[in-house]
Each structure stands twice: as structure tokens, then as C-alpha cells.
Design an enzyme around this catalytic site. Structure first.
Site, short mmCIF file in Angstrom:
data_model
loop_
_atom_site.label_atom_id
_atom_site.label_comp_id
_atom_site.label_asym_id
_atom_site.label_seq_id
_atom_site.Cartn_x
_atom_site.Cartn_y
_atom_site.Cartn_z
N GLY A 150 -1.59 9.21 -8.85
CA GLY A 150 -2.71 8.28 -8.71
C GLY A 150 -2.79 7.76 -7.29
O GLY A 150 -1.81 7.84 -6.54
N GLN A 177 -5.12 1.94 -0.60
CA GLN A 177 -4.01 2.71 -0.03
C GLN A 177 -4.45 3.64 1.10
O GLN A 177 -3.62 4.17 1.83
CB GLN A 177 -3.31 3.54 -1.11
CG GLN A 177 -2.53 2.67 -2.10
CD GLN A 177 -1.83 3.53 -3.12
OE1 GLN A 177 -2.45 3.97 -4.09
NE2 GLN A 177 -0.56 3.81 -2.91
N HIS A 201 -3.40 -2.26 -7.59
CA HIS A 201 -3.65 -2.11 -6.15
C HIS A 201 -4.97 -2.78 -5.74
O HIS A 201 -5.10 -3.26 -4.62
CB HIS A 201 -3.73 -0.62 -5.77
CG HIS A 201 -2.39 0.01 -5.49
ND1 HIS A 201 -1.57 -0.42 -4.47
CD2 HIS A 201 -1.76 1.06 -6.06
CE1 HIS A 201 -0.48 0.35 -4.45
NE2 HIS A 201 -0.56 1.25 -5.41
N CYS A 238 5.50 4.85 -5.67
CA CYS A 238 4.16 4.59 -5.15
C CYS A 238 4.06 5.34 -3.83
O CYS A 238 5.01 5.33 -3.04
CB CYS A 238 4.00 3.09 -4.94
SG CYS A 238 2.44 2.61 -4.21
N LEU A 239 2.94 5.97 -3.57
CA LEU A 239 2.80 6.73 -2.33
C LEU A 239 2.90 5.83 -1.09
O LEU A 239 3.17 6.31 0.00
CB LEU A 239 1.49 7.53 -2.31
CG LEU A 239 1.42 8.70 -3.31
CD1 LEU A 239 0.05 9.37 -3.25
CD2 LEU A 239 2.52 9.73 -3.06
N HIS A 257 -0.83 0.54 -12.79
CA HIS A 257 -0.34 0.61 -11.41
C HIS A 257 -1.50 0.66 -10.42
O HIS A 257 -1.54 -0.09 -9.44
CB HIS A 257 0.57 1.85 -11.28
CG HIS A 257 1.16 2.06 -9.93
ND1 HIS A 257 2.51 2.09 -9.70
CD2 HIS A 257 0.58 2.27 -8.72
CE1 HIS A 257 2.73 2.29 -8.41
NE2 HIS A 257 1.57 2.41 -7.79
N GLU A 258 -2.45 1.56 -10.70
CA GLU A 258 -3.57 1.72 -9.75
C GLU A 258 -4.51 0.52 -9.80
O GLU A 258 -5.02 0.08 -8.77
CB GLU A 258 -4.34 3.01 -10.04
CG GLU A 258 -3.51 4.29 -9.95
CD GLU A 258 -2.68 4.42 -8.69
OE1 GLU A 258 -3.07 3.85 -7.64
OE2 GLU A 258 -1.61 5.05 -8.76
ZN ZN Z 1 0.86 2.65 -5.82
#
Ligand code: ZN
Length: 201
Positions: A46, A51, A141, A93-94, A137-138
């Protein structure tokens, strides 16, 4: 369409609240394609617009695995309309390269959003599945909330962040989640069954 640079933990941009999308313009279409390209280029599950430095309420998820065909899902102006139960698992997480820690999540979650075609849809993630956790999670953000804010064990999270050369957990952002704490109190932390949003497939 292009692969964009991912904003890393420590950048204040990740703490900003994102704005609703007023129209699915060409710019939003490009943003969505960039998110999808960037997610795949980084083997993510995701990715949310902040991000890549865009403070708009948009994220993408693809929980397909192995030989399954790719299945990117687009969420514009998402709202979580139902959440229940509790689960815990290791997430990454990226924006936090290679750092995984145990976080608290709702087990079941229902989201309502617009797709790229502008049509509303409702999607349920159940039983602590990767989809259920990735949606939370997304979605977080978009409100400037990061997975470490839900950590089950701050000491463990700090140790892992330090190992990866990242800033420690910021106490100011740790969430009070008495409902989840109560539901999870007898459940051991188990890195063994790690499946995580934004982990490598
Ligand atoms: Zn993340």
C-alpha cells in the site's frame, strides 16, 4: 506516470493532515498512477499520497500475492464507517525502510471511498486480514498517523527504529487505545506470523 521518491520517517510532511479531493481531475489520475507505480517499484502492499509528498486523501492497496494477478485498489476520500474486534501483528511502512514492529489494529473494518472512476464503493476487510490492516495503515497516513503510533511495545519499537538508523517513537503521537489494549491483553506478541502492509511480497 512515474516512480516517485518516498518521504521518509522524520519528515514533518508525514504528520500533516491531507485534504479531500474535490474533483477527480487529470492531476488526481496522474497521482493515482504514480502511487501505483511507486508502490509496485518498492514491492509495497500500500501507499498513501502524503508518502510521495501530496497532501490529498488518496491511497492505493494491492494485497495480491504470489502468482495472483495484480489487483490495485484505489481509495479517494475514504471514510472508515465501521470498525470492530482487535488484532495485532508486525507491520512495516515504505517510509520506514526495513523497520517492523508489532502494532494494534481493529480486526474488521469497513471503508467507503470513491474509485478512480468517481463512483463510491464499500469494502470490508475482515478477521485481521492483510486487507483489513492495510486499509487502517494507509487511512492513518491521511491523518498524519504512523504505524509506530499504534505500537504494542514502545521499547521494542524504539530498539528496532534505532537499529535501522531511524528516530525513536515520538511519545507525543502515541495513541491511547484502551479498547484494543483490553482486547489484546492476553494475546502474545508474535513476530512469527508477520504479514504486513508495505512489506515485500
Ligand atoms: Zn505506511
Amino acid at each position: 506516470m512515474s516512480i516517485r521518491k518516498i518521504v521518509s520517517y522524520g519528515d514533518e510532511g508525514l504528520r500533516q493532515k491531507s485534504k479531500e479531493v474535490s474533483k477527480i481531475s487529470k492531476k488526481i489520475q496522474t497521482l493515482v498512477h504514480d502511487l501505483i507505480d511507486t508502490m509496485y517499484a518498492n514491492n509495497g502492499v500500500g501507499l498513501a499520497a502524503p508518502q510521495i509528498g501530496e497532501h490529498l486523501r488518496v491511497f492505493v492497496i494491492d494485497v495480491s500475492t504470489g502468482n495472483e494477478p495484480l489487483n490495485p485498489r484505489v481509495f479517494i476520500n475514504p471514510k472508515i464507517i465501521k470498525k470492530s474486534g482487535a488484532c495485532s501483528s508486525y507491520e512495516g511502512c515504505l517510509s520506514f525502510p526495513e523497520a517492523y514492529t508489532d502494532v494494534k489494529r481493529y480486526a474488521d473494518v469497513t471503508v467507503k471511498a470513491l474509485g478512480l472512476n468517481g463512483k463510491p464503493f464499500i469494502l470490508e476487510g475482515k478477521d485481521g486480514s492483510l486487507l483489513a490492516r492495510a486499509i487502517q495503515h494507509e487511512f492513518d497516513h491521511l491523518d498524519g498517523i504512523l504505524f509506530v503510533d499504534h505500537c504494542r511495545n514502545r521499547f521494542e519499537a524504539d530498539r528496532i527504529l534505532k537499529e535501522k538508523g531511524l528516530n525513536p517513537v515520538d511519545g507525543e503521537y502515541i495513541l491511547e487505545e484502551p479498547e484494543l489494549d483490553e482486547a489484546l491483553k492476553d494475546l502474545p506478541s508474535n513476530p512469527g506470523d508477520t504479514v504486513l502492509p508495505e512489506d515485500n511480497k
